[in-house]
Design an enzyme around this catalytic site. Structure first.
Site, PDB file in Angstrom:
ATOM      1  N   LEU A   1      23.704  27.835  53.157  1.00 18.74           N
ATOM      2  CA  LEU A   1      22.987  26.585  52.900  1.00 18.74           C
ATOM      3  C   LEU A   1      22.460  25.941  54.180  1.00 18.74           C
ATOM      4  O   LEU A   1      23.053  26.069  55.251  1.00 18.74           O
ATOM      5  CB  LEU A   1      23.919  25.611  52.172  1.00 18.74           C
ATOM      6  CG  LEU A   1      24.501  26.141  50.860  1.00 18.74           C
ATOM      7  CD1 LEU A   1      25.439  25.092  50.239  1.00 18.74           C
ATOM      8  CD2 LEU A   1      23.400  26.513  49.876  1.00 18.74           C
ATOM      9  N   HIS A   2      21.333  25.262  54.025  1.00 16.26           N
ATOM     10  CA  HIS A   2      20.711  24.525  55.125  1.00 16.26           C
ATOM     11  C   HIS A   2      20.199  23.201  54.579  1.00 16.26           C
ATOM     12  O   HIS A   2      20.377  22.892  53.389  1.00 16.26           O
ATOM     13  CB  HIS A   2      19.603  25.373  55.764  1.00 16.26           C
ATOM     14  CG  HIS A   2      18.603  25.921  54.783  1.00 16.26           C
ATOM     15  ND1 HIS A   2      17.779  25.105  54.028  1.00 16.26           N
ATOM     16  CD2 HIS A   2      18.310  27.188  54.399  1.00 16.26           C
ATOM     17  CE1 HIS A   2      17.005  25.855  53.265  1.00 16.26           C
ATOM     18  NE2 HIS A   2      17.313  27.128  53.453  1.00 16.26           N
TER      19      HIS A   2
ATOM     20  N   ASP B   1       9.428  27.858  47.762  1.00 14.40           N
ATOM     21  CA  ASP B   1       9.151  29.030  46.933  1.00 14.40           C
ATOM     22  C   ASP B   1       8.165  28.607  45.848  1.00 14.40           C
ATOM     23  O   ASP B   1       8.535  28.422  44.690  1.00 14.40           O
ATOM     24  CB  ASP B   1      10.449  29.568  46.344  1.00 14.40           C
ATOM     25  CG  ASP B   1      11.412  30.030  47.427  1.00 14.40           C
ATOM     26  OD1 ASP B   1      11.395  31.209  47.775  1.00 14.40           O
ATOM     27  OD2 ASP B   1      12.160  29.175  47.956  1.00 14.40           O
TER      28      ASP B   1
ATOM     29  N   GLN C   1      17.009  40.557  41.918  1.00 12.65           N
ATOM     30  CA  GLN C   1      15.722  40.099  42.443  1.00 12.65           C
ATOM     31  C   GLN C   1      15.381  40.747  43.781  1.00 12.65           C
ATOM     32  O   GLN C   1      14.371  40.418  44.390  1.00 12.65           O
ATOM     33  CB  GLN C   1      15.680  38.578  42.545  1.00 12.65           C
ATOM     34  CG  GLN C   1      16.548  37.964  43.628  1.00 12.65           C
ATOM     35  CD  GLN C   1      16.612  36.442  43.485  1.00 12.65           C
ATOM     36  OE1 GLN C   1      17.150  35.902  42.531  1.00 12.65           O
ATOM     37  NE2 GLN C   1      16.022  35.741  44.441  1.00 12.65           N
TER      38      GLN C   1
ATOM     39  N   GLN D   1       7.716  30.776  42.720  1.00 14.32           N
ATOM     40  CA  GLN D   1       8.943  30.720  41.912  1.00 14.32           C
ATOM     41  C   GLN D   1       8.986  29.424  41.088  1.00 14.32           C
ATOM     42  O   GLN D   1       9.287  29.446  39.894  1.00 14.32           O
ATOM     43  CB  GLN D   1      10.158  30.799  42.825  1.00 14.32           C
ATOM     44  CG  GLN D   1      11.482  30.494  42.143  1.00 14.32           C
ATOM     45  CD  GLN D   1      12.652  30.747  43.068  1.00 14.32           C
ATOM     46  OE1 GLN D   1      13.056  31.878  43.234  1.00 14.32           O
ATOM     47  NE2 GLN D   1      13.184  29.705  43.679  1.00 14.32           N
TER      48      GLN D   1
ATOM     49  N   HIS E   1      18.406  23.046  51.170  1.00 13.12           N
ATOM     50  CA  HIS E   1      19.289  23.013  49.998  1.00 13.12           C
ATOM     51  C   HIS E   1      19.896  21.620  49.818  1.00 13.12           C
ATOM     52  O   HIS E   1      19.991  21.121  48.698  1.00 13.12           O
ATOM     53  CB  HIS E   1      20.423  24.035  50.156  1.00 13.12           C
ATOM     54  CG  HIS E   1      19.973  25.461  50.267  1.00 13.12           C
ATOM     55  ND1 HIS E   1      20.132  26.203  51.423  1.00 13.12           N
ATOM     56  CD2 HIS E   1      19.389  26.293  49.384  1.00 13.12           C
ATOM     57  CE1 HIS E   1      19.669  27.429  51.231  1.00 13.12           C
ATOM     58  NE2 HIS E   1      19.201  27.518  50.004  1.00 13.12           N
TER      59      HIS E   1
HETATM   60  P1  AMP Z   1      17.492  30.236  48.232  1.00 11.09           P
HETATM   61  O1  AMP Z   1      18.932  29.955  48.528  1.00 11.09           O
HETATM   62  O2  AMP Z   1      16.699  30.644  49.424  1.00 11.09           O
HETATM   63  O3  AMP Z   1      17.300  31.118  47.024  1.00 11.09           O
HETATM   64  O4  AMP Z   1      16.857  28.829  47.819  1.00 11.09           O
HETATM   65  C1  AMP Z   1      17.453  28.032  46.842  1.00 11.09           C
HETATM   66  C2  AMP Z   1      16.554  26.862  46.553  1.00 11.09           C
HETATM   67  O5  AMP Z   1      16.331  26.121  47.738  1.00 11.09           O
HETATM   68  C3  AMP Z   1      15.175  27.288  46.029  1.00 11.09           C
HETATM   69  O6  AMP Z   1      14.775  26.388  45.011  1.00 11.09           O
HETATM   70  C4  AMP Z   1      14.317  27.154  47.243  1.00 11.09           C
HETATM   71  O7  AMP Z   1      12.973  26.895  46.949  1.00 11.09           O
HETATM   72  C5  AMP Z   1      14.951  25.963  47.926  1.00 11.09           C
HETATM   73  N1  AMP Z   1      14.623  25.951  49.358  1.00 11.09           N
HETATM   74  C6  AMP Z   1      14.786  26.958  50.254  1.00 11.09           C
HETATM   75  N2  AMP Z   1      14.332  26.593  51.466  1.00 11.09           N
HETATM   76  C7  AMP Z   1      13.854  25.327  51.333  1.00 11.09           C
HETATM   77  C8  AMP Z   1      13.250  24.390  52.226  1.00 11.09           C
HETATM   78  N3  AMP Z   1      13.020  24.688  53.513  1.00 11.09           N
HETATM   79  N4  AMP Z   1      12.900  23.183  51.741  1.00 11.09           N
HETATM   80  C9  AMP Z   1      13.098  22.879  50.437  1.00 11.09           C
HETATM   81  N5  AMP Z   1      13.687  23.709  49.546  1.00 11.09           N
HETATM   82  C10 AMP Z   1      14.057  24.911  49.986  1.00 11.09           C
END
Ligand code: AMP
Length: 281
Positions: free
Chosen positions: A33-34, A150, A61, A153, A37
């Site tokens: 997580l960052h 995304d 996926q 998505q 998230h």
């Molecule tokens: P992931 O863990 O990469 O599958 O992302 C999980 C969710 O966090 C998805 O809905 C992504 O679009 C969103 N997400 C990932 N990076 C960012 C970001 N930099 N800013 C906003 N939402 C993000």
């Protein structure tokens, strides 16, 4: 914060919460997580009283030559971040619990998922749609938050909810960036210091797209050429795609007279990064 590891316990728990009239918000993630998230958790918090964050690196996926095995994972750190952010339930199922070995039902979106990342990563959105439907059925949320990072998505999921009548409201979250403009991504950890510097070309290209658009540029092909030129100047960068598409249908556009999504997928070294912006006349 409660940690749930099985699909059965997740569904039983949420059925009880729904029976009490609780409003459930879901934030689906693949972990590591960052701040992107965490921003989605805050959006969920504003609209629900129980927040479920799902943490699942969904194997279906990923393509056979993609980075499933080396996708970054740190459960303890993620759990601590969730706890601090006010997540109520951290749902971290095992792959074997979510997919039967002879699973034969899949969820396929046939239009929006065809281009962009869908074309570059065959089967990717089949995996995404299927796991999102599973998460909706296991977590029974009234709202679910997805990031604009995304972009395709988000649009595919909205279409899925519309066309299959899911009683879930999809909330979009804006792209969260580093101070220098790099969009946050779990995959940024793969970048060397030099690649991290070169990765700024994605944001630079999108800035240029916005600048040209504001200056009156309306020809999509000319815009793509300008972006290709900028990205081509960076040694570590290899374009996967540069797309200028209709913001709703994701069909390629020739003229920017309707809201258009400019979406990039670029390899920086071995790491595939995506970013995007929407141009609205
Ligand atoms: P992931 O863990 O990469 O599958 O992302 C999980 C969710 O966090 C998805 O809905 C992504 O679009 C969103 N997400 C990932 N990076 C960012 C970001 N930099 N800013 C906003 N939402 C993000």
């Amino acid at each position: 914060m409660r940690i749930i590891r099985t699909a059965y316990e997740m569904q039983q728990t949420v059925l009880a919460l729904r029976a009490q009239g609780r409003r459930i918000g879901l934030v689906p993630t693949m972990g590591f997580l960052h701040a992107g998230h965490l921003s989605l958790i805050r959006l969920a918090r504003e609209r629900s009283d129980v927040i479920i964050l799902s943490l699942f690196v969904n194997p279906t996926q990923f393509g056979p030559r993609e980075d499933l095995a080396k996708y970054p994972r740190d459960f303890d750190r993620d759990a601590a971040l969730c706890h601090a952010a006010g997540v109520d339930i951290l749902f971290a199922p095992e792959g074997a619990d979510l997919y039967a070995p002879d699973a034969s039902v899949w969820v396929v979106e046939e239009k929006l998922a065809a281009g962009l990342c869908g074309a570059a990563r065959p089967g990717h959105f089949r995996g995404v749609c299927t796991v999102v439907v599973k998460l909706f059925n296991l977590c029974l949320p009234q709202i679910a938050v997805f990031g604009e990072k995304d972009a395709q998505q988000l649009r595919v999921i909205r279409r899925l909810v519309r066309d299959l009548n899911f009683p879930v409201e999809i909330i979009p979250g804006p792209i969260i960036r580093e101070p220098d403009g790099l969009a946050l991504s779990s995959r940024n950890v793969f970048l060397s210091a030099e690649e991290r510097r070169q990765a700024l070309v994605l944001r630079r290209a999108l800035d240029e797209a916005e600048r040209l658009f504001r200056a009156g540029a309306r020809d999509a092909e000319a815009l793509r050429s300008a972006l290709r030129l900028i990205i081509g100047q960076v040694p570590a960068a290899k374009v996967d795609y540069i797309a200028v598409v209709d913001d709703d249908t994701l069909a390629p556009v020739q003229t920017l007279d309707q809201p258009a999504l400019v979406a990039l997928a670029v390899y920086i070294g071995q790491t595939r990064l995506i970013d995007n912006t929407v141009l609205k006349p």
